[in-house]
Design a protein around this motif. Sequence first.
Motif, short mmCIF file in Angstrom:
data_model
loop_
_atom_site.label_atom_id
_atom_site.label_comp_id
_atom_site.label_asym_id
_atom_site.label_seq_id
_atom_site.Cartn_x
_atom_site.Cartn_y
_atom_site.Cartn_z
N ARG A 1 0.84 -1.20 0.00
CA ARG A 1 0.00 0.00 0.00
C ARG A 1 0.88 1.26 0.00
NH1 ARG A 1 -5.31 1.84 2.60
NH2 ARG A 1 -6.04 -0.25 2.18
N GLU A 2 1.90 1.20 0.84
CA GLU A 2 2.85 2.32 0.94
C GLU A 2 3.55 2.57 -0.39
OE1 GLU A 2 4.97 5.13 3.33
OE2 GLU A 2 3.19 3.96 3.79
N ALA A 3 3.88 1.46 -1.10
CA ALA A 3 4.60 1.57 -2.37
C ALA A 3 3.65 1.83 -3.54
CB ALA A 3 5.41 0.29 -2.62
N GLY A 4 2.33 1.77 -3.29
CA GLY A 4 1.34 2.04 -4.34
C GLY A 4 1.24 0.94 -5.37
N VAL A 5 1.42 -0.31 -4.94
CA VAL A 5 1.32 -1.42 -5.89
C VAL A 5 0.24 -2.41 -5.43
CG1 VAL A 5 3.70 -1.26 -6.69
CG2 VAL A 5 3.19 -2.71 -4.72
N ALA A 6 -0.26 -3.19 -6.40
CA ALA A 6 -1.27 -4.21 -6.12
C ALA A 6 -0.60 -5.58 -6.12
CB ALA A 6 -2.36 -4.16 -7.19
N LEU A 7 -0.82 -6.35 -5.07
CA LEU A 7 -0.23 -7.69 -4.99
C LEU A 7 -1.36 -8.70 -4.74
CD1 LEU A 7 2.88 -6.99 -2.65
CD2 LEU A 7 2.77 -6.84 -5.15
N PRO A 8 -2.11 -9.06 -5.81
CA PRO A 8 -3.30 -9.89 -5.59
C PRO A 8 -3.00 -11.26 -5.00
CG PRO A 8 -2.81 -9.61 -7.94
CD PRO A 8 -1.93 -8.66 -7.21
N MET A 9 -1.91 -11.89 -5.41
CA MET A 9 -1.60 -13.21 -4.85
C MET A 9 -1.31 -13.10 -3.35
SD MET A 9 -1.79 -15.19 -7.46
CE MET A 9 -0.91 -16.67 -7.04
N THR A 10 -0.60 -12.05 -3.01
CA THR A 10 -0.28 -11.82 -1.59
C THR A 10 -1.57 -11.67 -0.78
OG1 THR A 10 1.77 -10.77 -2.20
CG2 THR A 10 0.93 -10.26 -0.01
N GLY A 11 -2.54 -10.94 -1.37
CA GLY A 11 -3.82 -10.75 -0.69
C GLY A 11 -4.52 -12.08 -0.44
N LEU A 12 -4.50 -12.95 -1.45
CA LEU A 12 -5.16 -14.25 -1.32
C LEU A 12 -4.47 -15.11 -0.25
CD1 LEU A 12 -7.18 -16.35 -2.21
CD2 LEU A 12 -5.71 -16.91 -4.15
N VAL A 13 -3.14 -15.14 -0.32
CA VAL A 13 -2.40 -15.95 0.66
C VAL A 13 -2.63 -15.42 2.08
CG1 VAL A 13 -0.10 -16.69 1.39
CG2 VAL A 13 -0.69 -16.68 -1.04
N ALA A 14 -2.69 -14.09 2.19
CA ALA A 14 -2.94 -13.48 3.51
C ALA A 14 -4.28 -13.95 4.06
CB ALA A 14 -2.89 -11.96 3.40
N GLN A 15 -5.28 -14.08 3.19
CA GLN A 15 -6.60 -14.52 3.65
C GLN A 15 -6.58 -15.99 4.07
OE1 GLN A 15 -9.09 -12.40 4.29
NE2 GLN A 15 -7.51 -10.93 3.72
N LEU A 16 -5.82 -16.81 3.35
CA LEU A 16 -5.72 -18.23 3.73
C LEU A 16 -5.03 -18.36 5.10
CD1 LEU A 16 -4.70 -19.77 0.27
CD2 LEU A 16 -6.91 -20.01 1.43
N ILE A 17 -4.01 -17.53 5.31
CA ILE A 17 -3.31 -17.58 6.60
C ILE A 17 -4.22 -17.04 7.71
CG2 ILE A 17 -1.34 -16.61 7.88
CD1 ILE A 17 0.32 -16.96 5.32
N ALA A 18 -5.00 -16.01 7.39
CA ALA A 18 -5.97 -15.49 8.37
C ALA A 18 -6.98 -16.58 8.73
CB ALA A 18 -6.68 -14.26 7.81
#
Length: 300
Positions: A254-271
């Motif tokens: 977010r700070e760098a202004g980029v979109a990381l969709p795979m990271t978002g998905l993995v974050a949800q699986l870990i959540a």
Amino acid sequence: MTEPASTPIGFIGLGIMGGPMAANLLKAGYPVVGYDVVPAALEKFTAAGGKAADSVAAVAAESDVVITMLPDSPFVEEVVLGSGGVLEHAKPGLLLIDMSTIRPDTSVAVGTEAASRGVRALDAPVSGGEKGAIDGVLSIMVGGEEEVFAAALPVLEVLGKTIVHVGPAGAGQTVKAANQLVVGGTYALVAEAIVLLEASGVDAGRGLDVLAGGLAGSRILELKRESMVARQFAPGFRIDLHHKDMGIAIAAAREAGVALPMTGLVAQLIASARAQGYGSLDHSVLLKVLENLSGRASTA
Ligand code: NAD
């Protein structure tokens, strides 16, 4: 840096990673004084030849180098910046190496505050897990000034094999965030491979043996495929900590202004792993999350 025997090192945070790292410094001949809030961690450290301190302040006061290996940003803020903390009790010219995985902006704040007190600071998070810590072969990504990195190198070389100065304060943490999203994604895909193989009646162990030798091969397949197939999820690296790291990665994106969709998905699986009560288990427990998604509770 002078000889190990005349360089007292303070070590704060003697857990899964810090314990074996401190033990390796002792083996290399450094006098190490350690502190942890958990008495059992301190007892292991003294059994390895370390000298136990009763506070952060005591560690700081008698060390030329202080290494911190703590769970998360607020712990580092408290131990380093807080009252009774490292900076308050540091000798002039102290070298502070924070090897915890924390937010890049916290590392920048620590670096700035340290400099204002005449302390030289580096952020130096690691990769390689408990085994890498025990074997002294961690990958270490270092942020901070070049000459401070050079001063710390003899100590870091005891702990790791791949040691790279990646940029100014905070850069080590940004590289670690990139590392964690790759590790999390790899675990998720290995877990999916196991689910597919088992659901298709193929022996997952043999299947993964082939994957490990081909283009899909990875350190995770090499080290963890057997324990995953056997459903052994003792940590290792806890889901709670990886959940923290995915938060750091998403904030950095977010700070760098980029979109990381795979990271978002993995974050949800870990959540989800955490929400299902697996927080204190190894991150390879992502396998259970993926199994649950397919209605396949494991029997092993
Ligand atoms: P851990 O929970 O086993 O160890 C952290 C230690 O810090 C604990 O023993 C805890 O008691 C101690 N501690 C907490 N507050 C303290 C305080 N105020 N003063 C002194 N000690 C205090 O965690 P770990 O797995 O060793 O991870 C440590 C850091 O390394 C984390 O930032 C983690 O993300 C990172 N890391 C872990 C691994 C891994 O495989 N375990 C790999 C790479 C990086």
